[in-house]
Design a protein around this motif. Structure first.
Motif, PDB file in Angstrom:
ATOM      1  N   ARG B 269       0.848  -1.194   0.000  1.00 39.11           N
ATOM      2  CA  ARG B 269       0.000   0.000   0.000  1.00 39.11           C
ATOM      3  C   ARG B 269       0.884   1.245   0.000  1.00 39.11           C
ATOM      4  O   ARG B 269       2.083   1.183   0.260  1.00 39.11           O
ATOM      5  CB  ARG B 269      -0.885   0.022   1.249  1.00 39.11           C
ATOM      6  N   ASP B 270       0.243   2.362  -0.270  1.00 37.06           N
ATOM      7  CA  ASP B 270       0.909   3.639  -0.001  1.00 37.06           C
ATOM      8  C   ASP B 270       0.101   4.303   1.102  1.00 37.06           C
ATOM      9  O   ASP B 270      -1.088   4.589   0.918  1.00 37.06           O
ATOM     10  CB  ASP B 270       0.949   4.530  -1.235  1.00 37.06           C
ATOM     11  N   ASP B 271       0.711   4.508   2.259  1.00 32.21           N
ATOM     12  CA  ASP B 271      -0.076   4.877   3.437  1.00 32.21           C
ATOM     13  C   ASP B 271       0.649   5.923   4.280  1.00 32.21           C
ATOM     14  O   ASP B 271       1.532   5.597   5.074  1.00 32.21           O
ATOM     15  CB  ASP B 271      -0.345   3.626   4.270  1.00 32.21           C
ATOM     16  N   TYR B 272       0.243   7.170   4.106  1.00 30.50           N
ATOM     17  CA  TYR B 272       0.866   8.248   4.892  1.00 30.50           C
ATOM     18  C   TYR B 272       0.408   8.228   6.342  1.00 30.50           C
ATOM     19  O   TYR B 272       0.954   8.950   7.183  1.00 30.50           O
ATOM     20  CB  TYR B 272       0.523   9.611   4.277  1.00 30.50           C
ATOM     21  N   THR B 273      -0.604   7.405   6.673  1.00 28.70           N
ATOM     22  CA  THR B 273      -1.107   7.358   8.057  1.00 28.70           C
ATOM     23  C   THR B 273      -0.406   6.286   8.886  1.00 28.70           C
ATOM     24  O   THR B 273      -0.697   6.149  10.072  1.00 28.70           O
ATOM     25  CB  THR B 273      -2.617   7.065   8.086  1.00 28.70           C
ATOM     26  N   HIS B 274       0.475   5.499   8.273  1.00 30.40           N
ATOM     27  CA  HIS B 274       1.080   4.404   9.030  1.00 30.40           C
ATOM     28  C   HIS B 274       1.805   4.962  10.259  1.00 30.40           C
ATOM     29  O   HIS B 274       2.587   5.916  10.140  1.00 30.40           O
ATOM     30  CB  HIS B 274       2.059   3.624   8.159  1.00 30.40           C
ATOM     31  N   PRO B 275       1.579   4.378  11.438  1.00 27.62           N
ATOM     32  CA  PRO B 275       2.172   4.941  12.655  1.00 27.62           C
ATOM     33  C   PRO B 275       3.701   4.950  12.654  1.00 27.62           C
ATOM     34  O   PRO B 275       4.314   5.755  13.365  1.00 27.62           O
ATOM     35  CB  PRO B 275       1.629   4.045  13.778  1.00 27.62           C
ATOM     36  N   LEU B 276       4.324   4.090  11.876  1.00 24.78           N
ATOM     37  CA  LEU B 276       5.786   4.101  11.806  1.00 24.78           C
ATOM     38  C   LEU B 276       6.309   5.178  10.859  1.00 24.78           C
ATOM     39  O   LEU B 276       7.497   5.493  10.878  1.00 24.78           O
ATOM     40  CB  LEU B 276       6.310   2.732  11.347  1.00 24.78           C
ATOM     41  N   HIS B 277       5.424   5.710  10.045  1.00 27.80           N
ATOM     42  CA  HIS B 277       5.877   6.719   9.073  1.00 27.80           C
ATOM     43  C   HIS B 277       4.758   7.722   8.803  1.00 27.80           C
ATOM     44  O   HIS B 277       4.263   7.823   7.678  1.00 27.80           O
ATOM     45  CB  HIS B 277       6.309   6.029   7.762  1.00 27.80           C
ATOM     46  N   PRO B 278       4.344   8.459   9.827  1.00 29.35           N
ATOM     47  CA  PRO B 278       3.254   9.416   9.622  1.00 29.35           C
ATOM     48  C   PRO B 278       3.708  10.558   8.731  1.00 29.35           C
ATOM     49  O   PRO B 278       4.748  11.171   8.977  1.00 29.35           O
ATOM     50  CB  PRO B 278       2.933   9.891  11.043  1.00 29.35           C
ATOM     51  N   GLY B 279       2.936  10.826   7.698  1.00 31.23           N
ATOM     52  CA  GLY B 279       3.392  11.814   6.726  1.00 31.23           C
ATOM     53  C   GLY B 279       2.352  12.848   6.392  1.00 31.23           C
ATOM     54  O   GLY B 279       1.308  12.986   7.067  1.00 31.23           O
ATOM     55  N   MET B 280       2.622  13.573   5.335  1.00 31.47           N
ATOM     56  CA  MET B 280       1.790  14.686   4.907  1.00 31.47           C
ATOM     57  C   MET B 280       0.455  14.166   4.383  1.00 31.47           C
ATOM     58  O   MET B 280       0.428  13.263   3.560  1.00 31.47           O
ATOM     59  CB  MET B 280       2.543  15.425   3.784  1.00 31.47           C
ATOM     60  N   PRO B 281      -0.673  14.753   4.831  1.00 32.02           N
ATOM     61  CA  PRO B 281      -1.981  14.251   4.392  1.00 32.02           C
ATOM     62  C   PRO B 281      -2.428  14.816   3.048  1.00 32.02           C
ATOM     63  O   PRO B 281      -3.539  14.533   2.622  1.00 32.02           O
ATOM     64  CB  PRO B 281      -2.907  14.724   5.520  1.00 32.02           C
ATOM     65  N   PHE B 282      -1.599  15.600   2.433  1.00 29.44           N
ATOM     66  CA  PHE B 282      -1.917  16.136   1.105  1.00 29.44           C
ATOM     67  C   PHE B 282      -0.663  16.033   0.243  1.00 29.44           C
ATOM     68  O   PHE B 282       0.456  15.864   0.757  1.00 29.44           O
ATOM     69  CB  PHE B 282      -2.402  17.585   1.189  1.00 29.44           C
ATOM     70  N   ASP B 283      -0.860  16.120  -1.051  1.00 28.75           N
ATOM     71  CA  ASP B 283       0.308  15.994  -1.926  1.00 28.75           C
ATOM     72  C   ASP B 283       0.855  17.375  -2.294  1.00 28.75           C
ATOM     73  O   ASP B 283       0.398  18.401  -1.765  1.00 28.75           O
ATOM     74  CB  ASP B 283      -0.014  15.130  -3.145  1.00 28.75           C
TER      75      ASP B 283
END
Lengths: 483, 443
Positions: B269-283
């Motif tokens: 998957r591509d998942d910016y919400t993953h707790p190990l890698h929280p990322g930007m919610p927009f591109d």
């Protein structure tokens, strides 16, 4: 110079805070990039970045801080941060480093320009790329045509507590194009010039010499022809490498190996170390007797040519390999001092916000005496390869494997069928000792690389490895595809 | 520069731009990195910068100008320059409109105040613990400790306003013990979890355990890759999941969407919400990011899109745009491989003869369409015999199709975040039943 007063303030603050030496580098950089992709202007940007970086030496440890703000408070803050960083480093370190420079220069350097890029209208730049890109689509299998131009202008001022006041205006330019052919479950790419484009220290003349439009149709046709070309065979062959591939071979298997910081373990966790040791100077037969590789950061059109490096050392010419023998290294003040030599002025920082470190600059294989077409004469069964597609070497710079975009078989001294997916591999000193012919000065060219990576935080360096095509005997070919 | 200041800066530019449509991206970074070798901090950097990017659309033509100055003159120049550049660009009738209003929320723990506040002393303390481990294990260390904050604001004249603040911290350590080396790493948004002793001990342990490495024959091996090694391979699949590369034919997924392309135990998957890698919610176009499943139980399920490719293909935008316009197309920046069910110890125990690989180096594409990659092992490669980890082995060069390897693999039950200078991803350890090595080294 523009930043003289600001520099005095930074240096005074650093010394007042406890630095035994400090230097500061102010830079104003302008970066322009235009890309055309499948008839669209995929990118047309103009980026300006101004700032300064200050280095401070405290108790045998360096600190570096950078800022984009030029007000007095920001100047003071950056100087103080650099000193604090150095002090924190010294507190944790069990060893000491840091050579206090004593030489000082008051000078100015400017890249010689044949054709100022500023005199070329934006519309003409775009039109050039649109024409070239359109011509890349010379066969129905071309799925992607791509053409680009990069222009950099950097004004930098270097000041040190040793008394240096150095101004430099550096122009760097380049461009290239690529065609991607897709068909029959395969994808093949061709680029021009070489495998990255043509990059110089200089102006618009780099774009003119790339002759994009004149070569676009052929490059597109070659990409298309590769789809149906036979696979490059596997086995042991004599190999002739085109000039840009020799350039990359120098870059990966000589240039990085001879960086003194890498040899001393400063890059060990990331870029790796080197199979070389300072004690091998004058003793290690790196290559055959026709192999001479030298640093020349004074050369015309060198991508890394400048008057002074980013710790204020004057540019020089220096041998790394002379007549096949290892004789020197790319070095900085600190690393050179550890082996009792002078710096070869190979320190660069990507920008004002990057720490200066040893970088491969202009590192050239001197031309031989054989005209290009005569390199083939003495090859009974071989492969000619051009333009890199894949590159990898181990973290001591010994075991390498390269792939090229295009190859041709050589039979009884004649170039034969086109071959796709040519790859070869070897071990650095064995390979360079198998070099038995180097093209003459007419085939020698200043190949520039715009994206050499090193350091943490990662820095991108611009470097030239001038080279001519060269011949190597008994090379392992086809290694990327199962040999 | 905090989010409010970035929003105000973007608003100043939008007010002053006379383009038909304008997009402003403000990125404020503060990065610090303490680098060491031989128990000496030799590079110690602290960098503060702001980048302002103005994208102007005038009569269907787009120009971009960037500056890192925020005074009125510099901003006015960037606005004018972007519009001027646009006037030289051919009209693009396929260009989609700029992003509109967006409602996004950053994942929890993306920003940790303690990381933002960590200074040179804290990084030096962590490095000092690594030095102590080096001394204890009779090794020498090299690596870095880094902390960073990054703030991103994207605003458009068409109503998009999105801001994100994140922190990052990492330790990377290599230990050298005579003729062998070992490696350990940790990435997190919270610097408090960085444990110099634990990471130093792990790297030193690997270095010591692989002393006097033996040569093994290249050829086909069963291998177990720890996350750092698997992540280095995985990131080369990133471009294959782009709608652009699939459409143009350079992806292994071209003409294969909906087919079984890997083992049915593989889900990516591509998942910016993953707790190990929280990322930007927009591109980077200001569109809301989604979390698409790209490979679903081995089946090629979907690709990532940006505004341009969404418009071109008539498919929903997944929110994976890079700064536009660009030639790269959409890209998944937060790849996640779902874990399997076996602990690493079981992967090893079930291996009769194989290699345990800690880390890879200089991995490059040999054949894009076939996903053949080459590279070297480094910093801790071990022989596995009869289910147990044994001696260290000398490093080897591989040439392997990653997609072929993923056809017969077993995934470990834990995930870790790993990364390099151009990627970050979350992966478990993996066991590849067949992995091909072409040559070896003498170290």
């Amino acid at each position: 110079m523009e930043f003289s007063e600001s520099a005095d303030r930074v240096l005074d603050t650093a010394v007042a805070r406890g630095a035994v030496y400090a230097d500061v580098r102010f830079e104003r950089t302008r970066t322009e990039r235009i890309e055309v992709r499948n008839a669209d202007v995929g990118s047309m940007t103009d980026e300006r970045s101004d700032g300064f970086g200050v280095r401070a030496l405290v108790d045998g440890a360096w600190g570096f801080a950078a800022s984009a703000r030029f007000d007095d408070a920001s100047l003071d803050d950056a100087a103080a941060r650099a000193v604090a960083m150095a002090r924190a480093g010294a507190s944790a370190s069990t060893k000491r480093i840091g050579t206090i420079p004593t030489d000082a220069y008051v000078d100015h350097f400017a890249t010689p320009l044949e054709h100022d890029p500023a005199s070329v209208p934006l519309g003409a730049r775009v039109a050039l790329l649109l024409e070239a890109e359109r011509s890349l689509h010379s066969a129905p299998s071309i799925a992607v045509g791509h053409a680009w131009i990069d222009l950099w202008k950097t004004d930098k001022e270097f000041y040190s507590t040793a008394g240096s006041r150095i101004g430099q205006t550096i122009y760097q330019s380049g461009g290239g194009m690529s065609a991607l052919a897709v068909g029959e479950g395969d994808a093949q790419v061709r680029m021009w010039p070489g495998d990255r484009g043509m990059y110089f220290g200089g102006g618009w003349e780099a774009i003119e010499r790339a002759e994009l439009a004149a070569n676009a149709q052929r490059i597109g046709e070659e990409a298309h022809q590769l789809l149906a070309a036979p696979q490059c065979p596997s086995g042991t062959f004599d190999v002739i490498l085109g000039g840009s591939q020799v350039s990359l071979q120098i870059h990966e298997s000589c240039g990085h190996a001879a960086e003194l910081d890498r040899i001393m373990g400063w890059e060990a966790n990331f870029s790796g170390t080197s199979f070389l040791d300072p004690s091998e100077r004058g003793r290690l037969k790196y290559g055959s007797g026709i192999v001479t590789i030298e640093i020349d950061n004074t050369m015309p059109r060198g991508f890394a040519t400048c008057g002074y490096d980013d710790e204020g050392t004057k540019s020089v010419r220096a041998d790394v390999i002379r007549d096949g023998m290892l004789v020197g290294f790319e070095s900085s003040r600190d690393t050179a001092a550890q082996i009792g030599t002078a710096s070869t002025a190979c320190v660069r920082a990507q920008s004002w916000q990057h720490i200066p470190m040893i970088r491969m600059c202009n590192l050239n294989l001197l031309p031989g005496t054989v005209p290009f077409e005569n390199l083939f004469d003495d090859v009974r069964d071989g492969i000619y390869m051009e333009a890199n597609r894949s590159w990898s070497i181990d973290d001591r710079r010994l075991n390498f494997q390269f792939g090229c975009q295009i190859g041709w078989e050589i039979k009884h001294g004649k170039r034969g069928r086109m071959l796709k997916n040519p790859t070869y591999g070897g071990v650095t000193p064995v390979f360079w000792n198998s070099c038995d012919a180097i093209g003459d000065a007419a085939s020698w060219f200043e190949w520039g690389t715009p994206n050499c990576g090193k350091g943490e935080p990662m820095q991108t360096g611009r470097t030239t490895q001038a080279a001519a095509p060269a011949r190597f005997r008994n090379v392992a070919v086809g290694v990327g595809y199962g040999r | 520069m905090d989010a409010e200041a970035r929003r105000a800066l973007a608003a100043r530019i939008l007010e002053r731009s006379h383009a038909d449509a304008t997009e402003v991206t403000v990125v404020a970074n503060h990065r610090a990195l303490t680098r060491f070798t031989h128990e000496l901090i030799h590079q110690n950097v602290d960098i503060d910068d702001v980048n302002v990017r103005v994208r102007a659309v005038v009569d269907g033509r787009t120009g971009v100008a960037e500056t890192n100055r925020t005074d009125d003159d510099a901003l006015a120049e960037a606005i004018a320059r972007a519009a001027e550049i646009a006037s030289f660009v051919p009209r693009d009738d396929e260009s989609p409109p700029l992003a509109g209003p967006v409602d996004v929320r950053a994942p929890q723990a993306a920003y940790v105040a303690g990381t933002a506040a960590a200074g040179a002393e804290r990084r030096a303390q962590i490095a000092a613990r690594i030095f102590a481990q080096a001394e204890q294990h009779a090794c020498w260390s090299s690596g870095y400790v880094t902390t960073a904050t990054s703030g991103v604001t994207i605003a458009t004249s068409t109503g998009a306003h999105a801001s994100f603040d994140g922190t990052d911290a990492a330790v990377n350590v290599k230990m050298t013990a005579g003729d062998s080396t070992g490696f350990a790493e940790r990435y997190d948004s919270d610097a408090a979890v960085l444990d110099g002793d634990a990471l130093g001990a792990r790297a030193a342990g690997k270095a010591r355990a692989s002393e006097h490495p033996v040569a093994v024959e290249p050829g086909e091996w069963t291998v177990i890759l720890e996350p750092a090694a698997f992540g280095e391979l995985l990131h080369f699949l990133g471009s294959h999941f782009s709608a652009q590369s699939v459409d143009e034919g350079s992806s292994f997924l071209s003409d294969r969407l909906g087919e079984l392309v890997m083992g049915d135990n593989v889900t990516i998957r591509d998942d910016y919400t993953h707790p190990l890698h929280p990322g930007m919610p927009f591109d980077w176009e200001g569109s809301a990011k989604t979390t698409p499943t790209l490979i679903d139980a081995g089946v090629a399920r979907s690709v990532v899109l940006d505004r341009r490719w969404s418009h071109k293909l008539g498919q929903p935008n997944t929110g994976h745009g890079l700064p536009s316009p660009n030639s790269f197309g959409p890209y998944p920046l937060n790849l996640v491989v779902e874990p399997g069910s076996l602990p690493l110890e079981e992967l090893i125990a079930s291996t009769k003869r194989g290699l345990l690989i800690t880390r890879l180096w200089y991995t490059r594409i040999v054949d894009q369409r076939k996903t053949i990659l080459t590279g070297m092992t480094r910093d801790g490669t071990f022989l596995i015999e009869n289910g147990a980890v044994g001696r260290g082995v000398r490093n080897l060069r591989f040439n392997q199709s990653l997609v072929d390897a993923l056809a017969t693999c077993v995934l470990g039950d834990t995930q870790a975040r790993t990364g390099g200078y151009s990627y970050a991803c979350v992966v478990p350890p993996v066991k590849f039943e067949r992995f091909t090595f072409a040559s070896t080294t003498d170290y």
